[in-house]
Design a protein around this motif. Structure first.
Motif, PDB file in Angstrom:
ATOM      1  N   GLY A  24     -22.036  39.992  28.191  1.00 27.96           N
ATOM      2  CA  GLY A  24     -22.195  39.759  26.767  1.00 27.96           C
ATOM      3  C   GLY A  24     -20.855  39.745  26.060  1.00 27.96           C
ATOM      4  O   GLY A  24     -19.841  39.313  26.609  1.00 27.96           O
ATOM      5  N   GLY A  25     -20.842  40.273  24.822  1.00 26.19           N
ATOM      6  CA  GLY A  25     -19.633  40.242  24.011  1.00 26.19           C
ATOM      7  C   GLY A  25     -18.467  40.970  24.641  1.00 26.19           C
ATOM      8  O   GLY A  25     -17.331  40.502  24.592  1.00 26.19           O
ATOM      9  N   LEU A  26     -18.716  42.126  25.272  1.00 24.02           N
ATOM     10  CA  LEU A  26     -17.651  42.859  25.953  1.00 24.02           C
ATOM     11  C   LEU A  26     -17.433  42.330  27.367  1.00 24.02           C
ATOM     12  O   LEU A  26     -16.289  42.140  27.795  1.00 24.02           O
ATOM     13  CB  LEU A  26     -17.965  44.358  26.010  1.00 24.02           C
ATOM     14  N   GLY A  27     -18.530  42.087  28.075  1.00 27.49           N
ATOM     15  CA  GLY A  27     -18.434  41.737  29.489  1.00 27.49           C
ATOM     16  C   GLY A  27     -17.659  40.467  29.760  1.00 27.49           C
ATOM     17  O   GLY A  27     -16.834  40.419  30.676  1.00 27.49           O
ATOM     18  N   HIS A  28     -17.882  39.428  28.964  1.00 31.49           N
ATOM     19  CA  HIS A  28     -17.194  38.166  29.246  1.00 31.49           C
ATOM     20  C   HIS A  28     -15.696  38.290  28.997  1.00 31.49           C
ATOM     21  O   HIS A  28     -14.874  37.669  29.685  1.00 31.49           O
ATOM     22  CB  HIS A  28     -17.803  37.019  28.441  1.00 31.49           C
ATOM     23  N   VAL A  29     -15.302  39.138  28.005  1.00 34.75           N
ATOM     24  CA  VAL A  29     -13.870  39.366  27.770  1.00 34.75           C
ATOM     25  C   VAL A  29     -13.284  40.205  28.908  1.00 34.75           C
ATOM     26  O   VAL A  29     -12.140  39.976  29.338  1.00 34.75           O
ATOM     27  CB  VAL A  29     -13.655  40.058  26.412  1.00 34.75           C
ATOM     28  N   SER A  65     -25.576  41.538  36.542  1.00 32.48           N
ATOM     29  CA  SER A  65     -26.438  41.207  35.420  1.00 32.48           C
ATOM     30  C   SER A  65     -27.891  41.205  35.866  1.00 32.48           C
ATOM     31  O   SER A  65     -28.194  40.984  37.037  1.00 32.48           O
ATOM     32  CB  SER A  65     -26.067  39.832  34.848  1.00 32.48           C
ATOM     33  N   SER A  66     -28.788  41.439  34.913  1.00 34.06           N
ATOM     34  CA  SER A  66     -30.214  41.371  35.229  1.00 34.06           C
ATOM     35  C   SER A  66     -30.734  39.941  35.183  1.00 34.06           C
ATOM     36  O   SER A  66     -31.868  39.680  35.550  1.00 34.06           O
ATOM     37  CB  SER A  66     -31.008  42.235  34.240  1.00 34.06           C
ATOM     38  N   LEU A  67     -29.877  38.998  34.746  1.00 32.05           N
ATOM     39  CA  LEU A  67     -30.302  37.617  34.557  1.00 32.05           C
ATOM     40  C   LEU A  67     -29.624  36.688  35.558  1.00 32.05           C
ATOM     41  O   LEU A  67     -28.405  36.491  35.510  1.00 32.05           O
ATOM     42  CB  LEU A  67     -29.989  37.165  33.127  1.00 32.05           C
ATOM     43  N   ASP A  71     -29.231  37.018  21.590  1.00 29.86           N
ATOM     44  CA  ASP A  71     -29.170  35.565  21.441  1.00 29.86           C
ATOM     45  C   ASP A  71     -27.838  35.137  20.828  1.00 29.86           C
ATOM     46  O   ASP A  71     -27.768  34.639  19.701  1.00 29.86           O
ATOM     47  CB  ASP A  71     -30.341  35.116  20.571  1.00 29.86           C
ATOM     48  N   VAL A  72     -26.746  35.331  21.585  1.00 31.03           N
ATOM     49  CA  VAL A  72     -25.438  34.887  21.137  1.00 31.03           C
ATOM     50  C   VAL A  72     -24.546  34.686  22.358  1.00 31.03           C
ATOM     51  O   VAL A  72     -24.620  35.431  23.332  1.00 31.03           O
ATOM     52  CB  VAL A  72     -24.796  35.921  20.167  1.00 31.03           C
ATOM     53  N   ARG A  73     -23.673  33.691  22.283  1.00 33.58           N
ATOM     54  CA  ARG A  73     -22.789  33.381  23.404  1.00 33.58           C
ATOM     55  C   ARG A  73     -21.356  33.218  22.885  1.00 33.58           C
ATOM     56  O   ARG A  73     -20.964  32.127  22.546  1.00 33.58           O
ATOM     57  CB  ARG A  73     -23.255  32.107  24.103  1.00 33.58           C
ATOM     58  N   TYR A  74     -20.560  34.288  22.883  1.00 35.79           N
ATOM     59  CA  TYR A  74     -20.880  35.663  23.230  1.00 35.79           C
ATOM     60  C   TYR A  74     -20.631  36.589  22.045  1.00 35.79           C
ATOM     61  O   TYR A  74     -20.935  37.755  22.090  1.00 35.79           O
ATOM     62  CB  TYR A  74     -19.994  36.099  24.413  1.00 35.79           C
ATOM     63  N   ARG A  75     -20.021  36.055  21.019  1.00 32.64           N
ATOM     64  CA  ARG A  75     -19.665  36.889  19.876  1.00 32.64           C
ATOM     65  C   ARG A  75     -19.781  36.061  18.602  1.00 32.64           C
ATOM     66  O   ARG A  75     -19.230  34.965  18.513  1.00 32.64           O
ATOM     67  CB  ARG A  75     -18.227  37.394  20.033  1.00 32.64           C
ATOM     68  N   PHE A  76     -20.503  36.596  17.610  1.00 31.38           N
ATOM     69  CA  PHE A  76     -20.510  35.960  16.302  1.00 31.38           C
ATOM     70  C   PHE A  76     -19.223  36.320  15.571  1.00 31.38           C
ATOM     71  O   PHE A  76     -18.773  37.469  15.592  1.00 31.38           O
ATOM     72  CB  PHE A  76     -21.689  36.446  15.463  1.00 31.38           C
ATOM     73  N   VAL A  77     -18.649  35.338  14.904  1.00 27.14           N
ATOM     74  CA  VAL A  77     -17.485  35.563  14.053  1.00 27.14           C
ATOM     75  C   VAL A  77     -17.761  34.905  12.710  1.00 27.14           C
ATOM     76  O   VAL A  77     -18.137  33.721  12.648  1.00 27.14           O
ATOM     77  CB  VAL A  77     -16.199  34.998  14.682  1.00 27.14           C
ATOM     78  N   ILE A  78     -17.572  35.666  11.634  1.00 27.62           N
ATOM     79  CA  ILE A  78     -17.814  35.148  10.285  1.00 27.62           C
ATOM     80  C   ILE A  78     -16.558  34.436   9.776  1.00 27.62           C
ATOM     81  O   ILE A  78     -15.453  34.984   9.819  1.00 27.62           O
ATOM     82  CB  ILE A  78     -18.163  36.287   9.314  1.00 27.62           C
ATOM     83  N   ASP A  79     -16.729  33.206   9.309  1.00 25.28           N
ATOM     84  CA  ASP A  79     -15.643  32.473   8.661  1.00 25.28           C
ATOM     85  C   ASP A  79     -15.546  32.982   7.227  1.00 25.28           C
ATOM     86  O   ASP A  79     -16.063  32.370   6.286  1.00 25.28           O
ATOM     87  CB  ASP A  79     -15.934  30.971   8.693  1.00 25.28           C
TER      88      ASP A  79
END
Length: 787
Positions: free
Chosen positions: A619-624, A640-642, A770-778
């Protein structure tokens, strides 16, 4: 004054509330389809023209519930278009420390029967001190005190008849009441069980009232009094509480007039005004005090006829049975038997000071002389106007020390010690300066976690501070947990965000590391003690006095507001420089997610070629984590479980192996192959299979924080000398090292860039994974202040 639309939440509450309760307040809601303005609705509940109402306050409510519910969305839409609130500024306490600091909030629009008042002066009452420190256990924070308010009318509703723009008026302890009960009919609204306090009270629209330590106030004309032009405004302010508190019992208990002998206990904020009123009534006055040094003031400055030292038994004995009434203003614990002894038969002891402990009452002392003990609290509006007019006629005013708003905390300390002669009054108009550093962001107001527009203030840029315009801010799972108070310590309103990237717009005089225009970042913390062993070891993130960027408390007792906002102020030592080659939006998550996985790799010596690590969760931490580990030359297995994430892990992120944690055969084949595992999963999951993957002396490092306890089997740790350890973010030095490493190897997060108005949807998606992998607000391009 800016006008900010913030009524929709109130209206939603209103519609839901009245739709589910047998509400019998003074309101006649017949049909929302036949809407017309209703001034009684303002005083009765919320002041929004969504109903046909009656001008009879005593009418029983008749509500068409089904029609109300059907039209809820229509009401909300129309209200959003038509009704707004007016921005206000004051000083508020955020907790029971009682410390006051700048606070931006909103007042309602001026209703048809209301006046808006620019506050010129506000007295400091001892009640303010009690409320600030929650000594009466009823304080609602943030709390803006002040109920001795004098100001100038700046706006009036179309049905106002008592006042005109420019009038000097006063507002005391109450701003509304039911107007229908016996107390209200007798002009004693102060005793109405539904009276609304000027501050720390809840108005009929469900909002908390804020007092006079602020730039303006809105009040129904029925609850304001006109200040005669002959009274000095600053000295008149304390009359709105202290003055009426003394005047009312003198009138009610028949203690005012020629031939009456009154004792006044205490020569403080109330007592000295009481002496002046009593003398103006023609009464004989004796001051009773434990402080002999106040004798001169009482006799020469205020005109008292006598002075008794309450601890002098001879003086007290000589005065026994000489007084028609005594008004006791002292709020500290003290004996009342000697005071009852001073009374003549049929005499009255009237208590104004609310002591913390009960009095020791000797009933016999009352019985023998048909004496009585009574209480009294301020007065009604009619009586308050009468008192003010009487004060003007006789030149009665309070003895005051005028102070600036910035001095108010010192004044409170002095007031607690009795170090004031005799009343502090804040010069609001000349010293309450709205900060130029107004900020705007998105805040959660309660445990729903829903974010909505929020105006607040940032501190001015200090000598060692940097001010930055926020360009982008990542959304961390911590933000969701904090917004919803899942960890149980959230303080609202909460502006989340600790993955902040921006551009420097201002630096303090002693800043040496940064200049305007630099691209910088701010992570999980804003400050720390800098002197403990942890700080000197460059691990400020573990300092017990570390201050969180969002939802923490700064040294001045103000709350810290995070990066879901237009700008931020931070000490230069807690700011990270962003390498030029990194895309700023994708670099934002590195300030939390990046350093959270980089730090344990470095600390545990896992940053060397030949090391084999597992990364649990993609996820957000794992992919980094995969990206950093591969840049360090480490062999990486993603767990991963998936199964669906296998291709992503190996072919795009470059992982060497992939394990499906639910596949017993794959997990069995990998037993004992890994030097360490970084577990990024925050959901509850079994640890035993992960411990089995570790080699002898292997470490399972937890960076995800499940909200429920995990089952930890001891035997796998014992047999393999294995370790289960935790890790969180990193210090400033390590964070800068991490970002520089990311710049060198062009490592950023995989993000979905969103607008500020999408943030609540993003939070819901994040909760579902449901995010790949991190939401960032503009932030810079989409966070727009409300008009």
């Amino acid at each position: 004054m800016r006008r900010v639309s913030n009524v929709l939440g109130i209206v939603s509450w209103l519609v839901d509330f009245v739709s589910n309760q047998n509400y019998t307040h003074r309101l006649d809601l017949v049909s929302v389809n036949e809407a017309k303005p209703n001034p009684i609705f303002m005083t009765g509940l919320i002041g929004l023209d969504i109903a046909i109402g009656s001008d009879n306050f005593q009418n029983r409510t008749t509500i068409n519930w089904s029609k109300l519910e059907r039209n809820k969305s229509e009401i909300m839409q129309r209200l959003g278009e038509k009704y707004q609130s007016v921005e206000a500024f004051g000083w508020a306490a955020r907790d029971s420390s009682g410390h006051l600091s700048p606070f931006v909030f909103s007042r309602r629009e001026t209703g048809e029967e209301e006046v808006r008042v620019k506050v010129l002066y506000c007295g400091v009452c001892h009640s303010d001190l009690h409320c600030l420190k929650n000594e009466w256990h009823s304080s609602i924070y943030p709390l803006v005190p002040g109920h001795e308010i004098v100001g100038e009318v700046t706006e009036i509703g179309r049905k106002v008849s008592k006042f005109s723009i420019g009038d000097k008026i006063g507002v005391g302890c109450i701003v509304d009441s039911c107007r229908a009960c016996e107390s209200c009919r007798e002009d004693q609204e102060n005793y109405c069980t539904k009276s609304v306090a000027t501050y720390n009270g809840v108005h009929y629209d469900g909002t908390v009232n804020y007092g006079g330590y602020s730039d303006h106030i809105v009040v129904d004309e029925c609850y304001a009094v006109k200040i005669p032009h002959t009274l000095p405004l600053a000295s008149a302010a304390p009359l709105l509480c202290a003055g009426i508190s003394m005047y009312s019992p003198m009138k009610y208990f028949g203690l005012a007039g020629q031939g009456k002998h009154i004792g006044i206990v205490g020569l403080g904020g109330l007592g000295h005004i009481g002496v002046r009123f009593a003398k103006a009534f023609g009464s004989k006055v004796t001051v009773v005090s434990s402080t002999a040094g106040k004798s001169k003031d009482a006799l020469e400055n205020f005109g008292a006829d006598g002075f008794l030292v309450s601890t002098n038994e001879d003086q007290m004995q000589a005065a026994m049975g000489t007084m028609d009434g005594i008004i006791d203003t002292v709020s500290a614990s003290h004996p009342i038997l000697p005071l009852v002894g001073l009374l003549k038969p049929n005499g009255k002891l009237v208590l104004l000071g609310a002591t913390e402990k009960p009095f020791d009452l000797h009933a016999f002392s009352l019985i023998l002389g048909r004496k009585s003990i009574a209480g009294s609290a301020i007065g009604g509006i009619k009586e308050t106007q009468e008192m003010i007019n009487f004060a003007a006629e006789h030149g009665i005013k309070a003895e005051i020390e005028t102070i600036s708003m910035e001095y108010v905390n010192t004044a409170m300390d002095r007031l607690a010690k009795g170090d004031v002669r005799y009343r502090f009054v804040i010069d609001i108009a000349n010293t309450l300066a709205v900060p130029e550093t107004e900020a705007f962001g998105l805040a959660a107001k309660d445990e729903s976690g829903v974010l909505s527009p929020f105006r607040f203030s940032r501190r001015e840029t200090g000598e060692k501070d940097v001010r930055l315009k926020v360009l982008f801010c990542g959304i961390c799972h911590t933000d969701v947990c904090m917004a919803r108070n899942e960890w149980g310590f959230t303080t609202y309103p909460l502006v989340p965000g600790h993955e902040i990237v921006g551009v420097v717009t201002e630096v303090g005089a002693k800043v040496i590391k940064f200049k305007a225009g630099d691209k910088v970042g701010v992570g999980y913390m804003l400050s720390s003690c800098r002197s403990c062993d942890i700080c000197t070891d460059d691990q400020e993130n573990h300092c017990p006095k570390m201050i969180m960027t969002s939802g923490g408390k700064y040294y001045d007792d103000t709350m810290t507001y995070g990066g879901y906002s237009d700008h931020l102020v931070c000490e230069e030592d807690y700011i990270i420089r962003i390498p030029e080659n990194l895309a700023l939006d994708a670099a934002a998550p590195l300030l939390c997610a990046g350093v959270t996985v980089y730090s344990p790799l470095k600390y545990h010596g896992l940053d060397k070629p030949g090391i084999h690590i597992g990364v649990v969760g993609l996820g957000g931490l794992g992919h980094v984590a995969v990206k950093f580990a591969k840049a360090m030359g480490i062999k990486v297995t993603v767990i991963s479980s998936l199964e669906s994430k296998r291709d992503e892990a190996i072919n795009r992120l470059g992982a060497d192996l992939f394990l499906v944690s639910r596949d017993p055969e794959e997990m069995k084949d990998a037993m004992g192959t890994m030097d360490s595992i970084i577990d990024t999963v925050s959901a509850t999951h079994p640890l035993l299979p992960l411990l089995g993957l570790l080699k002898y002396k292997g470490k399972l490092i937890m960076v995800g924080a499940p909200d429920k306890p995990l089952d930890l089997p001891a035997l796998p740790l014992i047999l393999g000398k294995k370790m289960l350890v935790g890790s969180m973010t990193g210090g400033i030095k390590e964070s800068q090292e991490m970002v520089d490493f990311a710049g060198k190897h062009n490592i950023t997060a995989d993000i979905e860039l969103i607008s500020a108005d999408y943030v609540n949807t993003a939070m819901e998606r994040l909760e579902k994974g449901d995010v790949r992998y991190r939401f960032v607000i503009d932030v810079a391009n989409t966070l727009k202040p409300t008009p």
